[in-house]
Design an enzyme around this catalytic site. Structure first.
Site, PDB file in Angstrom:
ATOM      1  CG  ASN A   9      -2.185  -0.835   0.933  1.00 40.03           C
ATOM      2  OD1 ASN A   9      -2.943  -0.550   0.027  1.00 40.03           O
ATOM      3  ND2 ASN A   9      -2.357  -1.904   1.699  1.00 40.03           N
ATOM      4  CG  ASP A 100       0.612  -8.523   1.698  1.00 37.33           C
ATOM      5  OD1 ASP A 100      -0.489  -9.137   1.784  1.00 37.33           O
ATOM      6  OD2 ASP A 100       0.833  -7.452   2.293  1.00 37.33           O
ATOM      7  CB  THR A 175       0.990  15.431  24.035  1.00 36.47           C
ATOM      8  OG1 THR A 175       0.216  16.284  24.854  1.00 36.47           O
ATOM      9  CG2 THR A 175       0.134  14.814  22.940  1.00 36.47           C
TER      10      THR A 175
HETATM   11  N1  LIG Z   1      12.073   4.207   3.091  1.00 37.70           N
HETATM   12  C1  LIG Z   1      10.859   4.023   3.622  1.00 37.70           C
HETATM   13  N2  LIG Z   1       9.772   4.534   3.023  1.00 37.70           N
HETATM   14  C2  LIG Z   1       8.525   4.357   3.530  1.00 37.70           C
HETATM   15  N3  LIG Z   1       8.299   3.671   4.658  1.00 37.70           N
HETATM   16  C3  LIG Z   1       9.358   3.133   5.305  1.00 37.70           C
HETATM   17  C4  LIG Z   1      10.673   3.267   4.818  1.00 37.70           C
HETATM   18  N4  LIG Z   1      11.497   2.599   5.660  1.00 37.70           N
HETATM   19  C5  LIG Z   1      10.720   2.086   6.616  1.00 37.70           C
HETATM   20  N5  LIG Z   1       9.441   2.418   6.443  1.00 37.70           N
HETATM   21  C6  LIG Z   1       8.349   2.008   7.315  1.00 37.70           C
HETATM   22  O1  LIG Z   1       7.767   0.947   6.632  1.00 37.70           O
HETATM   23  C7  LIG Z   1       6.349   0.975   6.751  1.00 37.70           C
HETATM   24  C8  LIG Z   1       5.833   0.553   5.416  1.00 37.70           C
HETATM   25  O2  LIG Z   1       6.293  -0.762   5.268  1.00 37.70           O
HETATM   26  P1  LIG Z   1       6.437  -1.476   3.897  1.00 37.70           P
HETATM   27  O3  LIG Z   1       7.440  -0.790   3.062  1.00 37.70           O
HETATM   28  O4  LIG Z   1       6.599  -2.910   4.197  1.00 37.70           O
HETATM   29  O5  LIG Z   1       5.026  -1.107   3.343  1.00 37.70           O
HETATM   30  P2  LIG Z   1       4.136  -1.792   2.320  1.00 37.70           P
HETATM   31  O6  LIG Z   1       4.778  -2.999   1.732  1.00 37.70           O
HETATM   32  O7  LIG Z   1       3.630  -0.740   1.418  1.00 37.70           O
HETATM   33  O8  LIG Z   1       3.029  -2.210   3.286  1.00 37.70           O
HETATM   34  P3  LIG Z   1       1.845  -3.190   3.047  1.00 37.70           P
HETATM   35  O9  LIG Z   1       2.427  -4.419   2.431  1.00 37.70           O
HETATM   36  O10 LIG Z   1       1.335  -3.397   4.431  1.00 37.70           O
HETATM   37  O11 LIG Z   1       0.930  -2.452   2.179  1.00 37.70           O
HETATM   38  C9  LIG Z   1       5.957   2.374   7.166  1.00 37.70           C
HETATM   39  O12 LIG Z   1       5.093   2.237   8.280  1.00 37.70           O
HETATM   40  C10 LIG Z   1       7.268   3.029   7.583  1.00 37.70           C
HETATM   41  O13 LIG Z   1       7.279   3.275   8.965  1.00 37.70           O
HETATM   42  C1  LIG Z   2      -3.647  -6.633   5.388  1.00 37.08           C
HETATM   43  C2  LIG Z   2      -2.818  -6.107   4.218  1.00 37.08           C
HETATM   44  C3  LIG Z   2      -3.159  -4.646   3.965  1.00 37.08           C
HETATM   45  C4  LIG Z   2      -1.342  -6.204   4.616  1.00 37.08           C
HETATM   46  O1  LIG Z   2      -0.547  -5.724   3.589  1.00 37.08           O
HETATM   47  C5  LIG Z   2      -3.035  -6.967   2.953  1.00 37.08           C
HETATM   48  O2  LIG Z   2      -2.636  -8.276   3.158  1.00 37.08           O
HETATM   49  C6  LIG Z   2      -4.479  -6.935   2.495  1.00 37.08           C
HETATM   50  O3  LIG Z   2      -4.914  -5.994   1.893  1.00 37.08           O
HETATM   51  N1  LIG Z   2      -5.227  -8.030   2.792  1.00 37.08           N
HETATM   52  C7  LIG Z   2      -6.610  -8.205   2.405  1.00 37.08           C
HETATM   53  C8  LIG Z   2      -7.438  -8.685   3.558  1.00 37.08           C
HETATM   54  C9  LIG Z   2      -6.984 -10.027   4.137  1.00 37.08           C
HETATM   55  O4  LIG Z   2      -5.814 -10.427   4.028  1.00 37.08           O
HETATM   56  O5  LIG Z   2      -7.854 -10.701   4.736  1.00 37.08           O
HETATM   57  K   LIG Z   3       4.388  -5.909   2.745  1.00 32.74           K
END
Ligand SMILES: Nc1ncnc2c1ncn2[C@@H]1O[C@H](COP(=O)(O)OP(=O)(O)OP(=O)(O)O)[C@@H](O)[C@H]1O
Ligand SMILES: CC(C)(CO)[C@@H](O)C(=O)NCCC(=O)O
Ligand SMILES: [K+]
Length: 243
Positions: A9, A100, A175
């Site tokens: 996401n 994922d 806070t």
């Molecule tokens: N360079 C970066 N850019 C953005 N987020 C980062 C970075 N490094 C660490 N993070 C952390 O990683 C988190 C996002 O994780 P990740 O990159 O795994 O996201 P994602 O794969 O898009 O997530 P998801 O699979 O849940 O949609 C954020 O909450 C942030 O705190």
């Molecule tokens: C929960 C997240 C957002 C984690 O990346 C992803 O796996 C997702 O969109 N899942 C769909 C809902 C489910 O896994 O039940």
């Molecule tokens: K992920």
């Protein structure tokens, strides 16, 4: 070369594989002009493209558009499945599970047959349990660490703070302390809970992935850091489908 993409996401992660070896990898953001910095120079060498994504259909469309301009090879999206190689999904409506989670579990299953937990700390946090028979026992979906801070900022008028990645869990006296210690305290409780569950269910390993994995490990989650877990599972799935 084979291109693998994990589009979450927030960010997308990719790697390029040649004969089983990673020759290049990177991370990017779809909304940026070049979501794949570092990949462009390999574009003409790409022979297949496999994608695991949980982004919206609109974002997936933009990702596929971008890839179709980069390479003549059609991208193939891989989704959650009911079963693969002895790993069995607990969802009866398995199509609803984020790709994922399935790919991370499959990546873990290949190397950890003795039962494991997968903790993916990305935009959201997911926790999934798999027993030594490959039975997915189910899991949890929680707001991600950034998501929690953002919702406190935007949904509560008088909570103003600067996010700090503290390890302190003592009761806060401002806070900022209440929010920052609060997040560490909540993570601490989750980590303790994962410890209890893994011993109750007899799971040996905890695999940790996602952008906030290092933060959870700093906070005391004792696990194996596998930043590439989704891509590892996707590589295996796509490889099995091709053969
Ligand atoms: N360079 C970066 N850019 C953005 N987020 C980062 C970075 N490094 C660490 N993070 C952390 O990683 C988190 C996002 O994780 P990740 O990159 O795994 O996201 P994602 O794969 O898009 O997530 P998801 O699979 O849940 O949609 C954020 O909450 C942030 O705190
Ligand atoms: C929960 C997240 C957002 C984690 O990346 C992803 O796996 C997702 O969109 N899942 C769909 C809902 C489910 O896994 O039940
Ligand atoms: K992920």
């Amino acid at each position: 070369m084979k291109l693998y993409v994990d589009a979450g996401n927030t960010r997308l992660k990719w790697c390029l594989d040649q004969a089983g070896e990673t020759v290049a990898s990177g991370a990017g953001v779809l909304d940026e002009e070049n979501p794949f910095p570092g990949l462009t120079r390999y574009a003409s060498d790409i022979r297949s493209i496999a994608v695991s994504t949980v982004a919206s259909e609109e974002k997936r469309g933009r990702l596929l558009d971008y890839l179709s301009r980069l390479s003549a090879v059609a991208a193939c999206c891989y989704w959650a499945e009911p079963e693969r190689g002895g790993l069995r999904n607990a969802y009866s409506d398995y199509k609803r599970m984020g790709a994922d989670r399935w790919h991370a579990m499959y990546g873990a299953w290949l190397d950890h047959k003795q039962g494991f937990a997968v903790v993916d700390a990305g935009s959201a946090v997911t926790v999934d349990y798999v027993d030594p028979h490959g039975r997915h026992l189910g899991g949890y979906i929680l707001p991600g660490l950034q998501m929690m801070l953002r919702s406190l900022k935007t949904d509560a008028a008088r909570i103003g703070f600067d996010p700090e990645q503290v390890l302190a869990t003592a009761p806060g006296k401002s806070t900022g302390e209440c929010v920052n210690h609060g997040l560490a305290w909540l993570s601490d409780a989750m980590i303790a809970r994962i410890g209890r569950d893994t011993s109750e269910f007899g799971l040996t390993d905890v695999l940790v992935t996602g952008g906030d994995a290092p933060r959870l490990i700093d906070l005391g989650l004792s696990g194996i850091h596998r930043p590439d877990l989704v891509l590892a599972g996707l590589r295996a799935v796509a490889g099995e489908e091709a053969s």
